[in-house]
Design a protein around this motif. Structure first.
Motif: not given
Ligand code: GRF
Length: 203
Positions: A8, A36-37, A58-59, A64, A67-68, A90, A92
């Protein structure tokens, strides 16, 4: 063995693992670094070394689970033998964790089970701990509480701040994480169905 690393931020643990893999000649390679960033510094570091990179923001996902699912699709495209969480910030979902059970590692900057969660060094100092450290563990659905693989202990010194303590712990992280990953890629480490970590060193 194919290693995928999730980050991240700066990815100092990723660098330590990648360096040890090359210098010690592991039967493995870091085949992808995923964050994720999109702005994670470690992505540029990995790309400069020809490692495949991707970012799943993730945004950009409704929830969740969505995203996962996107993260898992990207991970699976690289066919990993091992997924390494290295400064991955994050939580999970159980479904994601179950998909990679037994081949998903994390490093946490405290001596688990103490101080799971965030701000571990501040909390250790506030509690008056005399020692602190880091923990490498298999990831299970319970946050920061999976079966422990390795731990390193450092002294808490007079006048320590969260910054000085985290710097001392980080040095140890860069020693124990590569060692744990090496054990795994050399088939010396596995998580039993009973949730017990087994080393062939002391099988
Ligand atoms: C480290 O303290 C690690 O324990 C935690 O995230 C911090 C940053 O790790 N998980 P890195 O430098 O991004 O590897």
């Amino acid at each position: 063995k194919r290693i995928v690393i999730l980050i991240s931020g700066r990815g100092s643990n990723m660098e330590a693992i990648h360096r040890a893999c090359a210098e010690e000649g592991w039967p493995a390679a870091v085949v992808a670094v995923i964050s994720n960033r999109p702005t994670a510094g470690g992505l540029a570091w990995a790309a400069e070394r020809g490692i495949a990179t991707a970012s799943i923001d993730h945004r950009a996902h409704a929830d969740r689970a969505a995203f996962d699912a996107a993260l898992a699709a990207e991970i699976d495209a690289h066919q990993p033998d091992l997924v390494v969480l290295a400064g991955f910030m994050r939580i999970l979902t159980p479904g994601f964790v179950a998909r990679y059970a037994g081949r998903l590692l994390n490093i946490h900057p405290s001596l688990l089970p103490s101080f799971g969660g965030l701000h571990t060094h501040e909390r250790a100092l506030q509690t008056g701990c005399k020692v602190a450290g880091a923990t490498v563990h298999f990831v299970t659905a319970e946050l920061d509480h999976g079966p422990i693989v390795l731990q390193a202990v450092v002294p808490v010194l007079a006048g320590d701040t969260a910054e000085t303590l985290s710097a001392r712990v980080l040095v140890c992280e860069h020693q124990i994480y590569p060692r744990a990953v090496r054990w795994f890629v050399e088939d010396q480490l596995l998580l039993g169905d009973d949730g017990v970590v087994r080393h062939t060193l002391n099988a």
